[in-house]
Structure formats: C-alpha cells, structure tokens
Design a protein around this motif. Structure first.
Motif, PDB file in Angstrom:
ATOM      1  N   LEU A 138      15.295  -8.279 -12.556  1.00  0.00           N
ATOM      2  CA  LEU A 138      15.089  -9.480 -11.746  1.00  0.00           C
ATOM      3  C   LEU A 138      13.690  -9.495 -11.136  1.00  0.00           C
ATOM      4  O   LEU A 138      13.066 -10.561 -11.030  1.00  0.00           O
ATOM      5  N   ALA A 139      13.195  -8.343 -10.733  1.00  0.00           N
ATOM      6  CA  ALA A 139      11.846  -8.273 -10.161  1.00  0.00           C
ATOM      7  C   ALA A 139      10.797  -8.705 -11.169  1.00  0.00           C
ATOM      8  O   ALA A 139       9.868  -9.454 -10.851  1.00  0.00           O
ATOM      9  N   GLU A 140      10.958  -8.244 -12.387  1.00  0.00           N
ATOM     10  CA  GLU A 140       9.993  -8.611 -13.429  1.00  0.00           C
ATOM     11  C   GLU A 140      10.048 -10.108 -13.710  1.00  0.00           C
ATOM     12  O   GLU A 140       9.013 -10.767 -13.841  1.00  0.00           O
ATOM     13  N   ALA A 141      11.273 -10.671 -13.780  1.00  0.00           N
ATOM     14  CA  ALA A 141      11.416 -12.098 -14.061  1.00  0.00           C
ATOM     15  C   ALA A 141      10.871 -12.950 -12.924  1.00  0.00           C
ATOM     16  O   ALA A 141      10.306 -14.027 -13.149  1.00  0.00           O
ATOM     17  N   ALA A 142      11.031 -12.469 -11.673  1.00  0.00           N
ATOM     18  CA  ALA A 142      10.585 -13.244 -10.508  1.00  0.00           C
ATOM     19  C   ALA A 142       9.130 -12.971 -10.155  1.00  0.00           C
ATOM     20  O   ALA A 142       8.591 -13.594  -9.236  1.00  0.00           O
ATOM     21  N   GLY A 143       8.493 -12.040 -10.846  1.00  0.00           N
ATOM     22  CA  GLY A 143       7.106 -11.713 -10.552  1.00  0.00           C
ATOM     23  C   GLY A 143       6.924 -10.958  -9.260  1.00  0.00           C
ATOM     24  O   GLY A 143       5.882 -11.067  -8.607  1.00  0.00           O
ATOM     25  N   VAL A 144       7.945 -10.173  -8.870  1.00  0.00           N
ATOM     26  CA  VAL A 144       7.856  -9.380  -7.645  1.00  0.00           C
ATOM     27  C   VAL A 144       7.479  -7.951  -8.027  1.00  0.00           C
ATOM     28  O   VAL A 144       8.240  -7.280  -8.736  1.00  0.00           O
TER      29      VAL A 144
END
Length: 663
Positions: free
Chosen positions: A87-93
């Motif tokens: 999810l972090a990678e997808a959200a750019g976090v």
C-alpha cells in the motif's frame, strides 16, 4: 523492522480503498458508500459496503470488515508487513527502514530455516537404517522412542556431506549454514565453497536445542560411533544461540513449570531427558555453560518460586552446587539440593530408582545455602588452616551476593557455624563486592551490609541485568478477556543492541485495553500465533499492535525480541498484561482468544454503528436543507442505505452477543 503507527496511518489515509477493492469487486455508488457482492463468500444480493470517508469495508453477510491493510491480509493472504509495504508503494508513501535491521531479520529467518531443515534431516536419519547406532545408544540409556520423538532427537550419520547435500537441495546458502554452526569449510585451495563444505556433526546422537517458541536454534551431539574422542560437541554461539540465555528443555518443561512454580535444574541434556522419561516434566538443563542471571530471569518469568538442583552424587556435584549457589541466591530464589548416592548421576539414578526414588530424595533435600556452607566448613574440626581454606571456597558465592539482607544473612550463618562475630566474617570477605558496587566510596556497615550506592541493579531481579518486567511494576494490569483472563507479563531484557524502538504515541495509555490483552496473550503464548495471529492482526485498530501481532505471526522474532523494539509505554502496558496471562497457564487460551476476538469485533461494530448514526444525522440535515428535487432524491436514497446498514449492524451485534452467552 517496525514501521511506526503514524506512518501506517498515513499509508491507510492515502490509499484509495474504492480503487483497491474495486480490483476484485464490482462496486456501485450507494449514498456515501459503495456497494457490491462480497468477495469473501458467495451471495446473490449485495451486502458488501465500502465507505471511503472511513477507509473501511464491511460485509453484513459474512461479517468481514476492516481497512485497506486488513483487506489485503484477508483477501490476498499477505502478512501485515507485506500488506503495508504494498500500500505504501501504491500511495507513494516512502518507508525508511533500517537496512541493517532488515538484513539481520532476513539472516535470522534463513538461520532458523537451516536449523529446522537440519533437525528434520537428523530425525529422519535416527529412525532409518542409518540410525541404528543412535537407537542402540538410546535403548542402552533407557530412553523410549516416545520420549526421543517428543524431544525431537536425531542422528548425524558418519560421512561428511549428508547434511550439506540436504541443505544445498533446500537452497540454503553455504554461508548461512556455516553461520548456523551446521557446516564447516575446509581451507584447501581447490574447489568452490560448496565443494569444500562439510558436516560439523558426524556419528552423533543429535539433541535439538529450542527457544521458548519451540524453534530449533542449535544442537548438542553425543558421539556414538567413529574415532572422535570428544564425547559431546555443541553448536557454537550464533545470532540465534547464546548459551547464557538458553536453557535446554524449557520449551518442553514450560507448561509444567508454570503450573508447579518449581523447576528441576540439571547440568546435562540426558539428565533432563531422563527426568522426562521418569514422568518429571519440569526439568531443564544448562547448555554446557555456567548458570547466569539471564537463565534465572527465564525461570522467574515463569514465576518459579523454588529450584530443585539435581546434581552428581560426588565431589564434582558438590562443586557444581557451589558454582550455582552465587547466582541463585543473588536472584532471591529458594533452592534445594537433591542429594544422590555417591557415584550416581541423575541419568543412572533415575534409570535404577525412577520417579519414586526421586521423590524419596526430594523429602530429604536441603536448602542450597545450608548445603554449600556445610560442604565447605564440614564439621568445623579442621582447625585454623582448614577453616581459612573453607572460607576461601565460599569466596565466589559471597562475591556474587548483592550487598543487602541476603548477603548479611549468609555471612551471619557462616559466622554462627564458625562461632565467631559476623563483623569479622564480613571483613574477611570485604574485598568481594559485586562489580556494580565498586567505586561507590562507601564504607561497609557492620555485619557486611555495605552501602547501596551503585549496587541496586544487583537485587533480587537477577543481578545487574535490568529486566523490563521488573521495571514496569503491576500498576497497569488489565481485567482479562471478560472471562477472568489476565493481561500480561514483562520480564524481557531492555539492553543495548536490541533494535530500533517504535516511536512514542504521546498517549498516556497506548491502544485499547482489550487489544492490549489479545496481543499480550500472543506474546505470552507464541505457539498460538499461527492459529490466532492473522485474525488478531487484521482485527486490531491500533497500528503498532497490529504490527506486533504480524511480526509474531511471521515468526522471524521471538516475543523477547519484539518487545525490545517497542516504545517504552507500549512495552510496559504489554508487559504487565503478559504477567497476568502467564499466571493463568491453566486456562484454555484458545477459548479465551476466540472470545476475545468476538469482543474485538463487537467493539469494532459499535464504532461502525456510531459512525453510521453520525452519517445518518448529517444526511437528515442535508435532506432538510436541500432545494433541488434530484438532490433530495439522492440524499433520501443514501439515507435509506444508511438506515439499512445500522439495522444490519444491530442484528450482527446481537448475534455475536448470543454466541458469547452460549459459550
């Protein structure tokens, strides 16, 4: 390894939950939510809602629900850390992890896997044709197949490459197998590393050494064939295995020790196995090392109130008692010495006398301090030189004692036996202060009870090693899992080099009480993590606790290692609840955890119901103010959906309450 709850919250908030779930479910707008057929069970009428304002989903058919992380865990089968990273990678976090910490975790995982493969290999060999020599040795010792299998015993056949070939076939790198103490590499110049690797253990009966989580971390090998003149060889210390922190057999004896509050301490693997064979299950052994405060801390975490020392019945056994006395008395543990006949060791005695003979000896056991003092001083008729020699033998014991009442009482007993003043005995031993007291600049008080400056760390908690459980106290206990189940127990080292800590939350009480209790139970009984860890990790609302449950489920870190990485307030809250849980060892914790999960779901539904009621009130206000017909129709439809959700939540909550009433 720990990501931090603020970062996790940011990842969840920046995730488009409609888009995420929409990859698997066809969703249609339904008021402020989206509605579709549940992906977790077959249904014809949609009862699956996704609410972007709350970043949540809920099915009122199968009752699945949660946030984006829980969806990936439940639908795609990901572990907590993998779900967060995706999810972090997808959200750019960006997630900034300590590369060195990640490397250590990966290495530990591979070392555990290598040891597990080795344990399976050795066990297969013992019960095959190749293990005849090992089975014959066990039969000669009177060890049954049932006991041998329960202990996971195995056999390392003669030859240099049997285990090596198995490890390579299982894709274990030679470097990792060497780091685990399983293989060596010859220094000949020709050939690659794999061709130069050889088995460390050959022609030996293999005894797996496990950590309290029942994972194999090392081995002891007793020679039974070949010309190696070393009776035993043991795994060298590795990132998994530190002798001073491991007691052999604690994984087997743990439940019995918790129930009886008593542990039988022996010095050899086969002594412990002989006790198990004689139906005395609370036995543990040292791993070819001296007794340390860390060993005693392991036992104190299980609330051991008394040690029974079962040692060889000869001069070596008496010397062993003197070696053990210092750490045990310093830790404030009551201990008795179970004396065996001259020439007997625990293995031979139990083979001949069995359980009944052991219990007869227990009735004659003497307090450790009495045994050690009398062993040194004898009958007191040896004259001046003999008495000085005896005092010299007691120096290591006295030196290990904290300078408090324990030391004063010990010195007073020596003085009474010798018939001289306690102050004179204290002056004799004055140079034997514990290291923590040196340099305090304080003169000892009469009777040997010296100033306390600098020696507080050597109290009854087990020497100068400060334990987290001793520090947290008892002020933070929970009330259990609504069935009298306790919360928790601390008692883990809080020293340097234990990994990064999770950032502090700034709250006076980290997380909800029930969530703390569930995670504390997993820490206290990590063997239940596989069964309940996924459900608990998915159902928790506190992100730090979710990560703790996820790490326990992954099995890369022990409970001790997980606790040592937490923010201090969270570690304290979990620690006190772990103590409570460990005191309730007689409970059926599967039932307790199952009920706890139901309570957790009830709390989540209650939060969902409140939020939906708030949303209905907002819709009603909007409907009252709306002027356009189309707007009023949309708001009315959304209001109907909202009321339907509240009704379904109410029905599900009543169903869960009924389940608890029937339990």
């Amino acid at each position: 390894m720990l990501i931090g709850k603020d970062k996790i919250r940011e990842i969840v908030e920046r995730t488009d939950i409609v888009q995420l779930i929409g990859r698997h479910v066809q969703l249609k707008k339904a008021g402020r939510s989206f509605k579709g057929l549940c992906p977790f069970h077959g249904e014809r009428s949609p009862s699956f809602y996704v609410t972007p304002e709350r970043q949540s989903y809920k099915c009122f058919g199968c009752q699945k629900g949660g946030d984006p992380i829980r969806f990936l865990m439940e639908y795609e089968g990901k572990d907590f850390v993998s779900a967060v990273r995706e999810l972090a990678e997808a959200a750019g976090v960006p997630i900034v992890l300590d590369p060195e910490e990640d490397r250590r975790i990966a290495e530990r995982r591979e070392l555990l896997r290598a040891c597990q493969i080795a344990a399976r290999f050795f066990e297969e060999q013992l019960w095959s044709e190749a293990g005849a020599a090992g089975r014959n040795h066990l039969a000669g010792r009177g060890v049954s197949e049932e006991t041998a299998r329960a202990a996971g015993m195995g056999y390392a056949p003669m030859g240099f490459h049997g285990l090596r070939d198995r490890l390579l076939a299982e894709r274990i790198q030679v470097e990792r197998a060497v780091a685990a103490g399983l293989l060596g590499v010859s220094d000949r110049s020709s050939g690659n590393e794999a061709s130069r690797a050889y088995d460390v253990f050959r022609g030996r009966l293999m005894i797996p050494i496990r950590d309290p989580e029942r994972r194999v971390i090392a081995f002891g090998g007793r020679v039974v064939e070949g010309d190696d003149d070393r009776k035993y060889i043991n795994s060298r210390e590795t990132p998994l295995y530190t002798k001073s922190r491991v007691l052999y057999g604690l994984d087997v004896a743990r439940d019995s020790i918790r129930r009886s509050k008593t542990a039988v301490l022996v010095e050899g693997y086969f002594d412990a196995i002989a006790l198990w064979e004689a139906q005395i299950p609370n036995a543990v052994a040292l791993c070819s090392t001296a007794l340390t405060p860390e060993h005693l801390a392991l036992l104190k975490r299980l609330e051991v109130s008394r040690l029974e020392l079962l040692l060889d019945g000869d001069a070596a056994g008496r010397k062993a008692a003197a070696r053990l006395a210092g750490p045990i008395l310093a830790a404030g543990l009551a201990a008795r010495v179970v004396e065996l006949p001259d020439g007997d060791d625990p293995d031979t005695f139990l083979k001949r006398q069995g359980r009944e003979g052991y219990h007869e000896r227990i009735t004659e056991a003497r307090p450790l301090s009495d045994f050690v003092i009398e062993g040194a001083l004898g009958d007191g008729d040896e004259g001046y030189e003999g008495q000085l020699r005896a005092l010299g033998e007691l120096r290591p014991v006295v030196a290990a004692l904290p300078e408090d009442a324990a030391r004063s009482l010990f010195l007073a007993e020596i003085a009474r036996r010798l018939g001289i003043a306690t102050a004179d005995v204290a002056r004799f031993f004055r140079g034997d202060r514990p290291a923590s007291a040196s340099g305090s600049g304080q003169e000892p008080a009469p009777g040997g009870s010296e100033g306390r400056g600098g020696a507080q760390g050597a109290g009854a908690g087990g020497g100068a090693t400060h334990q987290l459980g001793d520090r947290v106290g008892f002020a933070d206990r929970g009330r259990g899992l609504d069935h009298g189940a306790g919360g928790g127990r601390g008692g883990f080292d809080d020293g340097p080099g234990r990994g990064p800590r999770l950032p502090a939350s700034g709250r006076s009480m980290p997380a909800k009480r029930r969530e703390l209790e569930l995670v504390a139970c997993l820490l206290a009984y990590p063997e239940l993590a596989r069964e309940f860890g996924s459900g608990i990790a998915a159902g928790l609302s506190d992100d730090a606790l979710r990560e703790v449950a996820g790490l326990l489920l992954a099995g890369d870190l022990s409970s001790e290692e997980v606790l040592s990485r937490l923010d201090e307030r969270l570690a304290q809250a979990l620690g006190s609840r772990m103590r409570e849980a460990l005191r309730g060892a007689e409970k059926d914790w599967r039932i307790e955890l199952g009920d706890g999960l139901i309570h957790l779901e009830l709390e989540r539904l209650q939060d969902e119901r409140r939020a939906t009621i708030d949303e209905r009130e907002r819709l009603e206000a909007g409907l009252y103010l709306a002027q356009e017909t189309s707007e009023r129709e949309q708001l009315a439809a959304a209001l109907g959906e909202c009321s339907q959700q509240i009704a379904m939540i109410r029905v599900e909550m009543e169903r869960l309450r009924e389940t608890l009433r029937e339990a």
